[in-house]
Scaffold this motif. Structure first.
Motif, short mmCIF file in Angstrom:
data_model
loop_
_atom_site.label_atom_id
_atom_site.label_comp_id
_atom_site.label_asym_id
_atom_site.label_seq_id
_atom_site.Cartn_x
_atom_site.Cartn_y
_atom_site.Cartn_z
N GLY A 70 21.64 15.16 -58.22
CA GLY A 70 22.18 16.40 -57.64
C GLY A 70 23.17 17.08 -58.57
N MET A 71 24.04 16.30 -59.19
CA MET A 71 25.02 16.90 -60.12
C MET A 71 24.33 17.48 -61.35
SD MET A 71 28.09 14.10 -59.75
CE MET A 71 28.59 14.34 -61.41
N THR A 72 23.31 16.78 -61.86
CA THR A 72 22.58 17.28 -63.02
C THR A 72 21.86 18.59 -62.68
OG1 THR A 72 22.27 15.04 -63.81
CG2 THR A 72 20.80 16.71 -64.71
N ALA A 73 21.24 18.64 -61.52
CA ALA A 73 20.56 19.87 -61.10
C ALA A 73 21.55 21.01 -60.92
CB ALA A 73 19.78 19.62 -59.81
N SER A 74 22.71 20.71 -60.35
CA SER A 74 23.73 21.74 -60.15
C SER A 74 24.19 22.32 -61.48
CB SER A 74 24.92 21.14 -59.40
OG SER A 74 25.99 22.03 -59.35
N VAL A 75 24.47 21.46 -62.44
CA VAL A 75 24.91 21.94 -63.76
C VAL A 75 23.78 22.73 -64.43
CG1 VAL A 75 25.57 21.18 -66.08
CG2 VAL A 75 26.65 20.18 -64.08
N PHE A 77 21.28 24.44 -63.01
CA PHE A 77 21.10 25.75 -62.38
C PHE A 77 22.23 26.70 -62.72
CE2 PHE A 77 18.45 23.45 -59.06
CZ PHE A 77 17.25 23.89 -59.60
N ARG A 78 23.46 26.18 -62.74
CA ARG A 78 24.60 27.03 -63.07
C ARG A 78 24.49 27.56 -64.51
NH1 ARG A 78 29.47 23.83 -62.71
NH2 ARG A 78 28.38 22.96 -60.94
N THR A 79 24.12 26.67 -65.43
CA THR A 79 23.97 27.07 -66.82
C THR A 79 22.82 28.06 -66.99
OG1 THR A 79 24.81 24.92 -67.52
CG2 THR A 79 23.62 26.19 -69.16
N ARG A 81 21.62 30.09 -64.78
CA ARG A 81 21.97 31.39 -64.19
C ARG A 81 22.82 32.22 -65.14
NH1 ARG A 81 25.71 31.22 -59.39
NH2 ARG A 81 24.86 29.14 -59.40
#
Length: 131
Positions: A70-75, A77-79, A81
């Motif tokens: 989850g943390m890897t996906a969050s980072v 997606f944020r990057t 975007r």
């Protein structure tokens, strides 16, 4: 020389020790095998017995793995975007890696090496064009 592995099974107030060779021979159904083969099965039985006692550890590690994903996906997606506002090629790289590893089931290491090299090349070309 025969090595004796033993597995401890905890029961209410005592600990019962059993020879792993007998467990492996009885469980796998290879009673007429050589002692060396039974010893290999005994090692597997010992590992499985210890593994069964650590079921809570497996559940804990599954939770840790889910949090890391989850943390890897969050980072990611944020990057992505923030990069998509400037360039579109990172999205193409992300989709290409996802399709190669997730859909086509190609091995991760070669895909990561090729994608990393392609990303470095595209970034270098963009810097050369910006000068």
């Amino acid at each position: 020389m025969r090595a004796a592995l033993q597995v401890a099974d905890e029961h209410r107030d005592h600990v019962e020790i059993r020879d792993c060779r007998s467990i492996a021979q009885g469980r796998a159904g290879f009673r007429d095998t050589r002692p060396e083969d039974a010893f290999d099965g005994a090692q597997q039985a010992a590992v499985e017995a210890v593994d069964a006692q650590l079921a809570w550890l497996h559940e804990f590690l599954e939770g840790v793995a889910a949090a890391a994903i989850g943390m890897t996906a969050s980072v990611g997606f944020r990057t992505a975007r923030s990069l998509l506002a400037v360039q579109r090629w990172p999205l193409v790289m992300i989709v290409a890696v996802f399709v190669a590893v997730g859909v086509l089931r190609w091995p991760l290491v070669p895909v990561a090496i090729v994608a990393g090299a392609a990303g470095l090349y595209v970034a270098w070309r963009n810097r050369q064009g910006a000068r």
